[in-house]
Design a protein around this motif. Structure first.
Motif, PDB file in Angstrom:
ATOM      1  N   ASP A 156       0.822  -1.216   0.000  1.00  0.00           N
ATOM      2  CA  ASP A 156       0.000   0.000   0.000  1.00  0.00           C
ATOM      3  C   ASP A 156       0.856   1.266   0.000  1.00  0.00           C
ATOM      4  OD1 ASP A 156      -2.137  -1.668   0.004  1.00  0.00           O
ATOM      5  OD2 ASP A 156      -2.822  -1.219   2.030  1.00  0.00           O
ATOM      6  N   THR A 157       1.922   1.289   0.797  1.00  0.00           N
ATOM      7  CA  THR A 157       2.748   2.496   0.866  1.00  0.00           C
ATOM      8  C   THR A 157       3.614   2.644  -0.384  1.00  0.00           C
ATOM      9  OG1 THR A 157       4.432   1.279   2.133  1.00  0.00           O
ATOM     10  CG2 THR A 157       2.809   2.529   3.376  1.00  0.00           C
ATOM     11  N   LYS A 158       4.206   1.552  -0.869  1.00  0.00           N
ATOM     12  CA  LYS A 158       5.065   1.645  -2.046  1.00  0.00           C
ATOM     13  C   LYS A 158       4.255   1.921  -3.311  1.00  0.00           C
ATOM     14  CE  LYS A 158       8.601   0.679   0.507  1.00  0.00           C
ATOM     15  NZ  LYS A 158       9.494   1.768   0.967  1.00  0.00           N
ATOM     16  N   SER A 159       3.039   1.414  -3.384  1.00  0.00           N
ATOM     17  CA  SER A 159       2.213   1.696  -4.563  1.00  0.00           C
ATOM     18  C   SER A 159       1.786   3.155  -4.598  1.00  0.00           C
ATOM     19  CB  SER A 159       0.984   0.784  -4.587  1.00  0.00           C
ATOM     20  OG  SER A 159       0.140   1.031  -3.469  1.00  0.00           O
ATOM     21  N   SER A 160       1.630   3.780  -3.429  1.00  0.00           N
ATOM     22  CA  SER A 160       1.269   5.201  -3.406  1.00  0.00           C
ATOM     23  C   SER A 160       2.405   6.057  -3.957  1.00  0.00           C
ATOM     24  CB  SER A 160       0.932   5.640  -1.974  1.00  0.00           C
ATOM     25  OG  SER A 160       2.081   5.615  -1.142  1.00  0.00           O
TER      26      SER A 160
END
Length: 375
Positions: A156-160
């Motif tokens: 979730d954080t890296k895709s953002s």
């Protein structure tokens, strides 16, 4: 009397309604947070699950199950035999698949039960592990969060930041059956110190078979081409002509994308059936790091031109990689269907081949929007 009869009939109806007849109390449930699928050395499917252990007297935070069975549904009873409660698939956080399983065509049909049984969730994140899946399932690092929480948080954080894709089981289902795009899922591995590392993105063909991987830098470029950069992305490019001084590479410049807008148009060329895609990218950037002297305030257009040239080379390299593998993670087939429907209908059943022959051109406009507080 009539009112009394109405109340009696209402109570009778309530009594026979199914309502919560199939309810499962929390204390009687086993709550798996991880679902895993891999292929054993003898080509037998292996299903994994991990459960959190809610007991202060137990040192180990999770319980793992490993079952060999022809299908997920048949594995349920065996998984129940290893847990204290009744197996429930509503709380999966991640679905892990081993790369050896991904090398098999049509493996995706193994997930049929997840879509047919409404008691299962389809919002869990999909990741591929580069290696035997048991290495990751039984890792249990003491100084890190639970495996499913850690992996979902990484995705979730890296895709953002556009460094990987956020593909759920439901989204993977759409990408598998949508002819105008091929699937892309997050890829993880273990480094030399047995720490979990996000590699970037794994690319699959229309049958769900693994064909190639993108590192983090290539994934950022892919997300730009998809017009899927949610907030900002960090990019580093090499500016040619700048000399290296000693052990230091002083030809690098790093920046973040403040605003990125990608427009794609499709048309067919004079050669019948050959597609052409024109991808226009407008990018405003903020400079983060510049390891060579340049007066950005006076010569911003020159720097913008150099950055554009280097990024276009990276885009061309990525597109060549995609075409060589006859896949379409960008989703150009969706644009072909929108702009050239009749030609797309003829090519859709072998869209990967059609895209490998297509003419794809990228035009990029970079504008330095901020250069930092230090002149």
């Amino acid at each position: 009397m009539n009112k009394l009869l109405q109340y009696v009939l209402l109570l009778a109806l309530l009594a026979i309604l199914p309502g919560c007849s199939d309810r499962l109390d929390m204390e009687n449930a086993s709550i798996p947070l991880t679902l895993g699928l891999d292929l054993g050395q003898d080509n037998e499917p292996i299903m994994y699950s991990t459960f959190p252990v809610f007991n202060k007297n137990v040192k180990k935070k999770t319980q793992e199950t490993e079952v060999r069975a022809p299908s997920f549904r048949q594995s349920r009873s065996k998984q129940d035999a290893h847990s204290a409660g009744v197996f429930s698939g509503k709380n999966y956080q991640v679905f892990l698949v081993g790369k050896r399983m991904l090398m098999q065509e049509d493996w995706f049909q193994m997930l049929d039960v997840l879509f047919r049984d409404p008691k299962n969730t389809v919002s869990n994140r999909v990741l591929v592990y580069d290696g035997p899946l048991e290495e990751l399932i039984y890792l249990n690092p003491k100084d890190q969060p639970l495996l499913p929480i850690l992996l979902r948080g990484m995705v979730d954080t890296k895709s953002s930041k556009a460094e990987t894709v956020k593909t759920s089981v439901q989204e993977l289902h759409r990408q598998i059956y949508e002819k105008g795009i091929t699937p892309a899922i997050s890829e993880v591995s273990l480094d030399a110190s047995k720490n979990i590392k996000l590699n970037g993105t794994a690319l699959l063909n229309h049958k769900g078979k693994y064909v190639a991987s993108l590192d983090v830098a290539e994934t950022v470029l892919l997300r730009i081409l998809q017009n899927k950069v949610e907030k900002s992305a960090s990019i580093t490019v090499t500016i040619p002509g700048e000399t290296q001084k000693g052990p230091f590479h002083t030809d690098k410049i790093s920046f973040s994308t403040d605003q990125t807008k990608t427009e794609t148009k499709a048309r067919t060329s004079s050669n019948k059936g050959k597609f052409r895609f024109d991808i226009y990218i407008r990018m405003k950037i903020s400079l983060y790091e510049m390891l060579f002297p340049h007066d950005v305030e006076k010569n911003a257009p020159e720097l913008e031109q150099k950055i554009s040239e280097q990024m276009l080379k990276q885009f061309d390299s990525l597109i060549k990689k995609i075409q060589q593998n006859a896949i379409d993670p960008i989703g150009l087939g969706l644009h072909a269907r929108a702009f050239e429907y009749e030609e797309y209908k003829r090519a859709k059943n072998d869209w990967g081949k059609a895209l490998s022959d297509a003419d794809i051109r990228v035009k990029l406009k970079v504008t330095v929007d901020a250069m930092g507080p230090v002149k």
